[in-house]
Design a protein around this motif. Sequence first.
Motif: not given
Length: 442
Positions: A27-29, A49-54, A56-66, A118-121
């Motif tokens: 249940a990632g993006p 989903e293996k984990a329970a929300f929220p 985390d996942k290692i990421c830059g957390d940036g989202l471009t307009p795409r 990513r924990a929130d996203l």
Amino acid sequence: MTQPDPSSGPAAPASRGDAVDVIVVGAGPGGSATAAWLAKAGKHVVLLEKAAFPRDKICGDGLTPRAVRQLINLGVPLSETDGWAHNSGLRIIGGGMRLQLDWPDVTSFPGYGMVRGRADLDATLARHAASCGATLIERRNVSEPILDDAGRIVGVIAKVLDESGRATGETETYRAPVVVAADGVSSRLSVKLGREKREDRPMAVAVRAYYETPRHDDDYLESHLELWTTSPSGDRILMPGYGWLFGLGDGRMNVGLGILNTSEAFGRTDYKDVMRRWVDTMPAEWGINEDTITGPITAAALPMAFNRQPLYDNGLLLVGDAGGMVNPFNGEGIDYALEAGHAAAEIIVQALARPTASETERVLQTYNRRMKEMHGGYFMLGTQFAKLIGRPEIMRLATKYGLPRQTLMKFMLKLMANLPEERGGRIDDRIINALTRIAPAA
């Protein structure tokens, strides 16, 4: 048998082993987008989903307009009051230059990017999929595929995990004519079916940490093309990789760096140490230091350019990192995972509407062509770019002679973030689209 969490969406017979239309693993993006689109189309889909929300996942957390465009299409509320930090573009620093570029002004994409941890996203997108009608079941670790006599996947077996993430000893069986693997870079489900990573595609390692800083509400993403430190003898040393600072707007900033496997330093570098040494060079007024770090420095692999193929075979579609859907130009993967989820759902809906198994299979096979048409040429361009900038002398020359030329850098931003006008547009849009069309598909 353990019941699904009440907060994980509506209970369904699927969680008891009955057949459903589609199983989505992860249940990632990408997985959440796939499940949301399928549910919107009226399909009975289970999202495991293996984990329970929220979580985390290692990421830059940036989202471009795409990526923003895909979230708009999904109907996700995106205002800043909903927890999204909006930004206007990218600031590039290197070679003694500081260049600030707005996101391209095109009709194909919105004019802003975003940042969200990513924990929130991921929790937001998973809950959105559930609100669309998908059955989200957390703490289910998919351990085995279920295959028919012809070797086609027809379901999965999931281990039930407790609140601490340990296996309870219970398992659950889920069955469906189509399974989507959105289970990340290691994609255990794909490996079980014999789909190993391709070694001829670029990989990268990203490390990042969160810091409390007054720069948390910066209106621009920031990219550092040169990371310098000082040796014990006082010599300046150019470290491998590039760095980023992305403000989350909540008092924190995501600070990280990436290095490609096309660099000679790949695999021989203590990336976390490089990160610490870079942070040590930052101005004191930024407040980014060991006293303001809010957690550990963590690292993850970034699989690029469709590095696991085929993207569809024998009932299993790959989405997101499971299929290596990361842009070799900039290391971004969320937008491509979201786009793949949309495409996968459209194809699955059409396939399941066909009257015979052979016709269903023929439609599902089009996912391979669809994804290569969407991004295959672009990813191959990015693969060649990754090979070039993996050489320090090329990177230094590009920084020295490229950054002072703002027109060139605007073109490069549009190319590297994959934001051209999709039809028509200016000459730079047409050049990017032409290059993508003529490049051999990845």
